[in-house]
Design an enzyme around this catalytic site. Sequence first.
Site, PDB file in Angstrom:
ATOM      1  N   ASP A  83      -2.820 -18.172   2.985  1.00 36.24           N
ATOM      2  CA  ASP A  83      -3.993 -18.851   2.415  1.00 36.24           C
ATOM      3  C   ASP A  83      -4.553 -19.870   3.409  1.00 36.24           C
ATOM      4  OD1 ASP A  83      -1.518 -19.960   1.957  1.00 36.24           O
ATOM      5  OD2 ASP A  83      -1.892 -20.575  -0.099  1.00 36.24           O
TER       6      ASP A  83
ATOM      7  N   TYR B 264       0.823  -1.215   0.000  1.00 35.57           N
ATOM      8  CA  TYR B 264       0.000   0.000   0.000  1.00 35.57           C
ATOM      9  C   TYR B 264       0.857   1.265   0.000  1.00 35.57           C
ATOM     10  CZ  TYR B 264      -3.963  -3.017   1.256  1.00 35.57           C
ATOM     11  OH  TYR B 264      -4.924  -3.992   1.279  1.00 35.57           O
TER      12      TYR B 264
ATOM     13  N   LYS C  29       3.673 -15.464   3.315  1.00 38.22           N
ATOM     14  CA  LYS C  29       3.579 -16.261   2.081  1.00 38.22           C
ATOM     15  C   LYS C  29       5.023 -16.571   1.680  1.00 38.22           C
ATOM     16  CE  LYS C  29       1.113 -17.956  -1.335  1.00 38.22           C
ATOM     17  NZ  LYS C  29       0.243 -19.129  -1.151  1.00 38.22           N
TER      18      LYS C  29
ATOM     19  N   ASP D  69      -5.094  -6.497   6.341  1.00 34.57           N
ATOM     20  CA  ASP D  69      -6.295  -5.777   5.929  1.00 34.57           C
ATOM     21  C   ASP D  69      -7.401  -6.798   5.631  1.00 34.57           C
ATOM     22  OD1 ASP D  69      -8.038  -3.894   4.986  1.00 34.57           O
ATOM     23  OD2 ASP D  69      -6.949  -3.431   3.157  1.00 34.57           O
TER      24      ASP D  69
ATOM     25  N   ASP E  73     -10.701  -8.176   8.336  1.00 30.64           N
ATOM     26  CA  ASP E  73     -12.117  -8.049   7.961  1.00 30.64           C
ATOM     27  C   ASP E  73     -12.795  -9.409   8.007  1.00 30.64           C
ATOM     28  OD1 ASP E  73     -11.993  -5.349   7.629  1.00 30.64           O
ATOM     29  OD2 ASP E  73     -12.975  -5.345   5.673  1.00 30.64           O
TER      30      ASP E  73
END
Length: 356
Positions: free
Chosen positions: A223, A142, A191, A247, A251
Amino acid sequence: MVKKITVLKGDGIGPEIVNEALKVLDKIGEKYGHSFEYTYVDIGGCSIDKHGVPITDEGMALCKSADSVLLGAVGGPKWDNCPPAIRPEKALLAVRKELGLFANLRPTKLFKQLADASPLKQSIVGNGIDLLIVRELTGGVYFGKRTTEEVNGELVATDIMPYSEHEIERIGRIAFETAMKRGKKLASVDKANVLDTSRLWRKTMHRLAEEYPEVEYSDILVDNTAMQLIKNPTQFDVLVTENMFGDILSDEASMLTGSIGMMPSASLSSGSLGMYEPIHGSAPDIAGMNIANPIGTILSAAMMLRYSFNMAAEADAIENAVNAVLDAGYRTGDIMQEGCTKVSCSEMGDLVVSNI
Ligand code: NAD
């Protein structure tokens, strides 16, 4: 103890829910002999309307000089078409950056009284979910360089995901320290089978893990984490991860409780200054109706006491009061259940106060 709090009520339901959190802080001050001094600063749409910008320089200075910052929420349809440079959310990014808030703490707690609200089966949520996601907030993709350019007659977009060792180490430390204050169990999400940033992340976390032998540490791929949060969420205590993974996963995790109005969050810097806010937005559809659930904001104030002011007993007192009010069957509309008593936003605040 005197503590200076800069209060950013914001837009929509922001003023309503923040007022309830301030009532609760005042009660804590009275009971435990602290004095909380509030300075109010406009943020978001209300600031655009008054000052032409989502936060003024003076307002920002008041955030920086405070002991802590309490935020409601910003935004709403009225400001959806503002130019990108002065959109309400710009102020949030600016405050995070100016205050050096690189760590976002998002607890996901399924209160046993609200177990029916979870989209997961009772057999999976067990006696309730209680996990905390520590998300890196100011690095990664980001904040990396981004470009869109024409190559061989078509557009190619690139987003760079940089992470330096010091950025990983400082978020790692917050995660280990937080795990020490909770269940002493930490899973680091990455990852590392694909990304270089994740391999550096993992190496740095392993180095830190040696300094915290009491913490049961593990690595988990992002994952798999997304699956495990649904399959067996009670296995987790603290999860730490980089900005974009955090992020998305935070959620996902917040939805396990089925009640966005209940969820607090904290954004921390390397000092004691932090910004505390509920995870939901300004809920323009219910603004001004005194029906919003103020518990996410009240629990954010409890996090402020715990993480910025080192007032663990006071934070416990708020959390216990919320539990007592739920036990007694009081609910705002968003969490209403059969056989319970429906209360307004301000009545919920009063009930929490009277249980402290
Ligand atoms: P939202 O979180 O504001 O609302 C989603 C739904 O949840 C709505 O139906 C709302 O009524 C309900 N809800 C939210 N908080 C509640 C509460 N405390 N009690 C009861 N019900 C509650 O998300 P949205 O509708 O997508 O966004 C509305 C505005 O908020 C947008 O302008 C968005 O940009 C902004 N926003 C701000 C923040 C922030 O300030 N940190 C975060 C997310 C969205």
